[in-house]
Design a protein around this motif. Structure first.
Motif: not given
Length: 122
Positions: A65-89
């Protein structure tokens, strides 16, 4: 209590590799969309679990819950994705979420089709 999952869909023309989730290591790869007749393209997916743990309590790649960071690699490039998962309910921890990733943009939806977040990839 069973927690939901985050289904990560690849909308890019190339295979995508999630090399890091919240500093806990790789999730795996997601193939490029399958070519079919109807619909013309079908996105491929990778599944990651959700948890009620904090980032400091993690010992495996999970969405928190809250901010999550993913490192995504595609087409020879690396990108950072920050995904916020909302709190329940909203959404509850048991709910599955859908994360659609394009080349420079990502979108997080709940299973009812509600857009939870629009994300620019760094």
């Amino acid at each position: 209590m069973a927690y939901g999952n985050v289904y990560i869909f690849n909308l890019c023309a190339e295979e995508m590799f999630i090399s890091n989730l919240n500093g806990m290591g790789p999730l795996g790869s997601v193939a490029s969309p399958l070519r079919s007749t109807n619909p013309p393209y079908v996105p491929q997916q990778l599944i990651a679990s959700r948890t009620n743990l904090t980032l400091q309590q993690l010992n495996s790649p999970l969405f928190v819950i809250g901010e999550n960071q993913l490192t995504i690699n595609f087409a020879g490039e690396s990108r950072l994705c920050r995904v916020s998962i909302p709190s329940p309910p909203n959404p509850p921890l048991q709910a599955d979420l859908w994360l659609y990733i394009a080349y420079r943009q990502a979108f997080l939806f709940d299973t009812a089709g509600n857009l939870l977040e629009s994300i620019s990839l760094d």
